[in-house]
Design a protein around this motif. Structure first.
Motif, PDB file in Angstrom:
ATOM      1  N   THR A 962       0.818  -1.140   0.031  1.00 36.28           N
ATOM      2  CA  THR A 962       0.103   0.043   0.030  1.00 36.28           C
ATOM      3  C   THR A 962       0.774   1.420   0.029  1.00 36.28           C
ATOM      4  O   THR A 962       1.922   1.233   0.629  1.00 36.28           O
ATOM      5  CB  THR A 962      -0.717  -0.070   1.188  1.00 36.28           C
ATOM      6  N   ARG A1000      -7.825   0.812  -3.245  1.00 36.84           N
ATOM      7  CA  ARG A1000      -8.629   0.576  -1.745  1.00 36.84           C
ATOM      8  C   ARG A1000      -9.626   1.281  -1.702  1.00 36.84           C
ATOM      9  O   ARG A1000     -10.009   2.126  -2.802  1.00 36.84           O
ATOM     10  CB  ARG A1000      -7.624   0.605  -0.801  1.00 36.84           C
ATOM     11  N   ARG A1004      -6.309   4.833  -1.581  1.00 39.37           N
ATOM     12  CA  ARG A1004      -4.939   4.382  -1.502  1.00 39.37           C
ATOM     13  C   ARG A1004      -4.760   3.402  -2.509  1.00 39.37           C
ATOM     14  O   ARG A1004      -5.094   2.403  -2.486  1.00 39.37           O
ATOM     15  CB  ARG A1004      -4.615   4.015  -0.228  1.00 39.37           C
ATOM     16  N   GLN A1006      -2.563   0.366  -4.267  1.00 36.25           N
ATOM     17  CA  GLN A1006      -1.784  -0.747  -3.941  1.00 36.25           C
ATOM     18  C   GLN A1006      -1.208  -1.489  -5.023  1.00 36.25           C
ATOM     19  O   GLN A1006      -1.733  -1.459  -6.145  1.00 36.25           O
ATOM     20  CB  GLN A1006      -2.863  -2.021  -3.194  1.00 36.25           C
TER      21      GLN A1006
END
Length: 1383
Positions: A962, A1000, A1004, A1006
């Motif tokens: 992340t 996400r 954010r 990933q």
């Protein structure tokens, strides 16, 4: 079974992957796929084959949509040709998933017979047809015929985890040799007109009938090749009511009990006395063609009949509803304009309840003020009414049974169960779930009746294409609806339960009551918005005429100017630099500038003189002192000191240049040489990498805009612009040019209503409401002296940012823990030397030395932020020592060595405690430094800085990393098209990976990393907020006397303003595997054009600025195609609305601004960046805007007549000597006229007299200035609405143009009064007409002769001059008009 029920299962399809549904683009692409023939050696002779077509997402290994099946065809063999099965079937579909991983899968199925006579289907091969290319655009439409290679097996192999995209890389798939499928695929634009009738991702055949589309007739067997829509019919649903079984009260009571039990079960809690209440009852009504909703369903609010009765509603409910008394009624009618007379079209009803938690269990709806509780929605019942064309039967009430339970409905939502069979009422099974009753009417002459009333013999006719049947009956009159409240608004924060519910929590519905007591209510329909474009008068952004620098002074005036004693400009050999002609733009060569050994540039600007233009109409007084404001390149803005205008001869004649002389702080003239000289050192050692080329391009393409201000009144005199191309040396050591610049002022008149399209017509360059006046000429000398860039021996070169766009991984970087080690490189490697803790930490050194009496060792220097803490600890230790000495009688006397030993033991204890205290922090800091990489970014307003970070998975297992960024201006580039665009701009050769990131729920990104895998993460830093430390305040509010001839440099432009942004790459559990520290150094930016607007305070400024043609903008890329690109704009202030719209090819583009003004005399400054690329990589121009907020004063007056008013002046905490200045002193007079004392915190009245010379709307500015400190105290904007006086006489005269001595004329005036009167004369053009006497006195009834003197004019044309005759109170008695023809 109705036609709608037969069609509805055909529209059920598998939805796309969840990630696709979140990021679905708004547009959809239509396709037409023709499956022609199947050829191959594997085709068995005589066997029957079938083709099946499905949609597949290779990125997520997910099938979606609905599989289409062709008819079975037998394979035929004609030697020597292989076996062939001809299909020639056309498939249509549309999808919005425009990604390269979306493909159509073709499956070849063979039909084999069983022993019992049945047949079974076997898959013998498949192939993939890509729909979109790598750039997310549709495949090449020019390819009519293609061959698709087939693979052995079944398409279910695509779901295997080891499947790789593209298929050529997959070693588990085997190609079927000598077998292929002939097909064609291309976009089909005609299908877009039926997008509302055909669901997305649903594959249909051209021979399949779509409800709402005319079937193919005649020889045409494909109705979707050129689809034609059936004519819609507008219908109205009125007097709608819903009855629930057994009654509304019992139904809702049971429903609330079940919901409350479900709530307690989910919370695993005991009954707590709380309950669930009904907040709102909604009804969704929409037209459904069996495949999808034609339009989004309408939402109406239902109310119980009892509440309607309490509201004194008149009768008009359905009879059945009145008999029962328990019903939900709709107080307005429903308008359905998308209904089509087709048996598969139906009106869908969905009853939905909105619930909320409350403190007590009950079924009453909460009051409208309680809006903070969490709400949720539940679908309760639904129904579908399939109307059909009648034969002129009487209108009747339609009654439909409601449905519930686990039945598939058109709304795709879970529905509350139906009552058990034991609780069925005596009315029968068809009403056990409730009924909906309404009245239907149409605007046409045909009638829609329920399909249940159509005889069975008429059903066969419905299978044919429907045709409209006209009835001789007159159009129906819509009855009046029961009168209810005017508006019913419900705004809820709902928690959606189903997966198809909208994710937005805020739901807003509006229901308007359209019922009236007037029987002519049939003409009432919702208002429709007409296509309307607000006619905002555009301001042309053509800029100043920078090429008007030709000399108009005589040779004698030039000789006096150059012998006035200005400072000499010397080259690097201390030799004077001669004046040369400006460089011809056609002879500019960038290669000469790059090959020049003198890369250092010393730019010198000399402001010599300022003179009034002969064409100035003298509306404003000529200033006594001036000051200049401008910005050169990326250097900070400059506000010069006050400069006094000194005449070289007697009196400042028009056209004569006046020298600029520095003014001291006490108001006296400076003793130095005349003029003002500024120097800029542009050394490549202080520029960024590659910036030297940018600077040369800036000089070649840009102009320097200079604003000239009145030093006393602080009013803008005008602006000038000079091309900087004359500063290019082109291989010479030094160059110097002289320029005479036109200083012009632009007046924006108040916005007026413009009729027609006059202001927006193409090619209109001069906008309405703008007046440009030439004020004077500024004499300027510019020079560029070349210097060698030699570095001092033994000195490190200046730090320049790296050209590389790749940030290496932390394990490849050389990490030196700051403050803990001294490292140096040797031939054997890196050697680290340990240091004492006392030398590292100032706090520990202070604590140790504080215990020792006598002379102390001086601790090492501490940083400035720890100095205060250190001094505080030393004072505490001194107080403790004094207390110990005061109580020394109680302490035992010890010998010297014992005291020294005790001191050492105490020091060791302090050191041990300190190490234990800081051990964890030090270890964590060192570990973080070991995985930290650093990148320095030199940020410029609006320019995107692109770089890539090398991320490596240090573990032997896969991880999902992340990426967390702690600043919004730094972002990860998620779109591969944007990533590829920046790589092309920066000429990076690293690869681009498609679908690299996963977002996400908290947005954010990933990224998935395999064991020990290394990837490159693209980052972009871009800021649109101007740094206030870089962008200093520029303007008349205070003069900066420090802006003199001192040299300025770019070397420390970002020092002291650096900000740090940390990027963390975390695996599961929040553990970081890498850290990226981005150091941002803000840099000044280039300003291409400046706009100043004066506007009333605390109001919105709305302006439209017309963009110039894109090819005229400096900085546009060379070699772009001839199509005009779309322009994009961004503003530095997020609170300002700034947008542009593309009006079509060949049409100009405008920028619309909406700015909120502050209180007077506030000046709001912001920037607008203009781009020609959609990714906003680098602006082609940056515009600077100033909004001066002034106190507004509206004045209604008559031209030539004096209007009086007064202003209140409020004093400041200190007394000041002030004076009022105006922009038009000949039209506006103030009293007191000179300097006066404004008492502290007092109020004084300022009298103002306005006598405008011409009619119309215009602005006049009034400033109140402190004459000692030259500060602006208050500013007013007088908005004049001046009307034309009544003209009593008109005259005409012809005069020669082009000079001469003028002409004398006479006119007579008769005093109409019996007594003597005194009259005053004024004119609208004092520059063209003078009077022999400005006033005269004439006896009653006598005639007076007025002498006129007409001045010569240089221009040919026609002028209308007004002569105003006013009485002793300056009221207009009569006005004469003289029409002068200059020939």
């Amino acid at each position: 079974m109705s036609e709608w029920e037969r069609v509805f299962p055909r529209g059920l399809a598998l939805p796309p992957h969840g990630q696709r549904r979140r990021a679905r683009p708004p547009g959809s692409t239509a396709f037409r796929c023709v499956l022609k023939a199947l050829e191959g050696a594997v085709l068995a002779q005589g066997a029957e084959f079938q083709l099946r077509l499905s949609l597949f997402d290779a990125t997520y290994h997910h099938f979606f949509g609905r599989t289409w099946r062709s008819s079975c065809r037998a394979a035929r063999r004609a030697p020597p040709h292989p076996a062939r099965a001809a299909f020639n079937e056309t498939v249509y579909f549309h999808t919005s998933l425009n990604h390269s991983g979306i493909a159509a899968v073709v499956e070849v199925v063979v039909t084999a017979g069983n022993g019992d006579g049945s047949s079974r289907h076997l898959s013998c091969g498949f192939g993939l047809i890509p729909l979109f290319g790598s750039g997310s655009e549709a495949t090449d439409p020019a390819a009519e015929g293609r061959t698709l290679k087939l693979y052995h097996g079944t398409p279910r192999a695509l779901l295997h985890p080891r499947f790789q995209d593209p298929m050529e890389k997959n070693k588990y798939l085997t190609v079927m040799e000598k077998s292929h499928l002939q097909y064609s695929l291309k976009p089909h634009q005609p299908l877009e007109m039926i997008f509302h009738l055909l669901p997305e991702n649903l594959l249909v055949s051209g021979q399949q009938n779509i409800p709402g589309v005319l079937p193919a007739c005649g020889d045409a067997s494909d109705c979707l090749q050129k689809p034609q829509l059936l004519k819609p019919v507008t219908c109205y649903l009125e007097r709608l009511s819903i009855q629930l079984h057994p009654s509304l009260e019992e139904f809702e009571e049971e429903l609330l009990d079940l919901l409350n039990s479900d709530r307690l079960l989910k919370a695993n809690a005991a009954p707590d006395g709380a309950g669930v209440a009904v907040r709102e009852r909604r009804l969704h009504v929409g037209v459904h063609n069996g495949l999808c909703f034609v339009q989004a369903p309408q939402v109406a609010v239902l109310v119980p009949e009892a509440e309607v009765a309490r509201g004194s509603c008149p009768g008009g409910l359905a009879p059945a509803a009145r008999d029962v008394g328990q019903a939900l009624v709709l107080r307005s009618r429903i308008h359905l304009s998308e209904m089509v007379p087709h048996p598969a079209f139906g009106v869908c009803f969905q009853l939905e309840y909105v619930f909320c938690s409350m403190g007590r269990a009950g079924g009453k709806a909460l009051p409208s003020g309680a809006r903070s509780e969490a709400t949720e929605m539940c679908s309760v019942r639904w129904a579908v009414w399939s109307p059909a064309l009648g034969t002129g039967e009487k209108e009747e009430e339609v009654v439909l049974p409601l449905r519930g339970g686990p039945h598939r409905g058109p709304c795709q939502a879970l529905v509350y169960r139906t009552p058990p069979s034991g609780r069925s009422s005596c009315q029968g099974k068809h009403v056990e779930s409730g009924t909906v009753q309404f009245h239907v009417s149409t605007d046409s002459e045909e009638h829609l009746v329920t399909a249940a009333k159509i005889p069975d013999k008429g059903r066969d006719a419905l299978e044919q294409p429907p045709t409209l049947s006209l009835s001789p009956q007159a159009p129906l009159r819509v009855p009046a609806s029961p009168r209810g409240p005017g508006l019913s608004v419900s705004q809820l924060s709902a928690m959606p339960r189903g997966r198809d519910q909208p994710l937005d929590g805020g739901i807003t519905h509006l229901e308007a009551d359209l019922g009236w007591a007037d029987p002519k209510a049939c003409a009432e329909e919702p208002l429709r918005a007409l296509p309307f474009a607000p006619l905002q008068v555009p301001v042309a952004a053509l800029g100043l005429q920078a090429d008007s620098s030709h000399t108009l002074l005589s040779r004698a005036a030039l000789a006096r100017l150059h012998t006035a004693g200005f400072p000499e400009i010397l080259d690097r050999h201390q030799e004077p630099v001669g004046i040369s002609e400006p460089v011809d733009p056609a002879t500019f060569s960038p290669q000469l500038e790059e090959a020049d050994p003198l890369q250092g540039n010393e730019i010198i600007l000399q402001f010599l003189a300022f003179g009034r233009d002969a064409r100035d109409h003298a509306e404003g007084t000529w200033p006594r002192t001036i000051f200049l404001t401008f910005q050169f390149y990326r250097f900070p803005p400059v506000t010069t000191p006050r400069l006094q205008l000194v005449s070289m001869e007697r009196g400042p004649a028009a056209g004569q240049a006046q020298l600029l002389v520095r003014v001291n702080k006490d108001g006296t003239l400076g003793s130095g040489p005349p003029g003002l000289q500024l120097k800029y050192m542009v050394d490549p050692a202080f520029l960024r990498a590659g910036e030297q080329r940018w600077f040369v391009r800036y000089l070649a393409e840009h102009s320097l805009q200079i604003d000239i201000w009145d030093g006393d009144s602080l009013l803008l005199v005008g602006s000038a612009a000079v091309r900087l191309q004359s500063l290019l040396r082109q291989g010479r050591e030094a160059i110097r040019t002289h320029h005479e610049l036109e200083v012009a002022t632009t007046e924006y008149e108040p916005d007026v209503t413009v009729m027609g399209q006059e202001a927006l017509r193409h090619g209109a360059l001069r906008p309405l409401g703008v007046r440009v006046a030439l004020r004077g000429r500024l004499h300027l000398s510019m020079a560029n002296v070349g210097h060698l860039c030699e570095e001092t021996p033994g000195q490190l070169p200046s730090p320049l940012p790296s050209r590389s766009r790749i940030v290496p991984a932390p394990d490849n970087a050389r990490v030196i823990p700051a403050g803990s080690w001294l490292s140096r490189d040797t031939a054997c490697g890196r050697v680290s030397q340990a240091r004492r803790l006392v030398e590292v930490d100032s706090e520990l050194a202070a604590a140790l030395h504080a215990h020792r009496p006598g002379p102390r060792l001086v601790p090492p220097a501490v940083p400035s932020e720890a100095a205060a803490a250190r001094r505080r600890k030393l004072r505490r230790m001194a107080l403790v020592r004094q207390q110990e000495e005061a109580g020394g009688g109680r302490m035992p006397q010890v010998s010297g060595w014992q005291e020294q030993r005790a001191q050492q033991v105490r020091d060791l204890q302090i050191i041990d405690a300190y190490r234990e205290h800081t051990k964890g922090e030090s270890i964590s800091r060192l570990l973080s430094q070991a995985i930290t990489a650093t990148r320095t970014v030199h940020a410029v307003l609006g320019t995107a800085e692109f770089f890539e970070f090398t991320l490596k998975n240090p573990y032997g297992v896969q991880h999902t990393v992340t990426i967390e960024v702690d600043h919004p201006e730094l972002s990860v580039i998620l779109d591969p098209r944007e990533w590829r665009h920046f790589k092309e701009l920066t000429k990076s050769v690293t690869p681009v990976e498609e679908e690299m990131f996963h977002l996400r729920d908290d947005l954010r990104p990933q990224v998935y990393l395999r064991p020990y895998e290394t990837v490159r993460i693209p980052f972009k830093y871009q800021t649109f907020s101007a740094d206030p430390a870089i962008v200093a305040a520029q303007g008349p509010a205070g003069l900066d006397s420090s802006a003199d001839t001192a040299a300025r440099s770019l070397g420390k432009s970002g020092a002291g303003r650096m900000k740090h942004i940390q990027v963390s790459f975390q695996v599961s559990g929040g553990k970081p595997i890498a850290l990226l520290l981005v150091k941002v150094e803000p840099q000044p930016h280039v300003v291409d054009q400046t706009f100043r607007f004066y506007h009333p305070e605390l109001t919105f400024l709305k302006k439209t600025i017309r963009l110039p043609p894109w090819h005229t903008l400096p900085g546009t890329p060379v070699g772009m195609p001839g199509v005009q690109p779309e322009m994009f704009v961004r503003c530095s202030d997020p609170n300002i609305i700034c947008e542009t719209k593309n009006m079509g090819p060949g049409e100009p583009q405008d920028i619309f601004l909406k700015v909120a003004g502050g209180p007077s005399p506030q000046i709001k400054k912001f920037f607008v960046a203009i781009y020609t690329d959609s990714w906003l990589a680098a602006p082609v121009q940056i515009w600077q805007f100033y909004l001066h907020s002034l106190q507004r004063l509206d004045v209604s007056c008559t031209a030539g007549q004096l209007s009086r008013l007064s202003l209140l002046l409020r004093g400041t905490p200190a007394p000041r000597r002030v004076r009022a200045f105006t922009s038009h002193p000949h039209e506006l007079q103030v009293d007191p006229d000179g300097t006066f004392l404004l008492p502290a915190n007092g109020i004084q009245e300022l009298f103002v007299g306005v006598r405008p010379r011409r009619a119309g709307s215009r602005f006049i500015y009034l400033n109140l200035v402190d004459v000692e400190s030259h500060q602006l105290l208050s500013s007013w904007l007088l908005c004049l609405a001046c009307q034309q006086p009544l003209i009593s006489k008109a005259f005409e005269i012809s005069l020669p143009a082009g000079g001469g001595r003028g002409c004398n004329k006479r006119i007579t005036y008769t005093n109409p009064y019996p007594s003597p009167r005194l009259y005053f004369l004024s004119t609208s053009r004092p520059d063209l007409l003078q009077f022999k006497e400005d006033s005269f006195e004439v006896a009653g009834g006598e005639v007076y002769t007025i002498g006129l003197r007409f001045a010569p004019s240089q221009d040919v044309g026609e002028e209308e001059i007004l002569i105003h005759i006013n009485d002793h109170e300056d009221k207009n008695e009569e006005t004469f008009c003289v029409k002068v023809l200059y020939q």
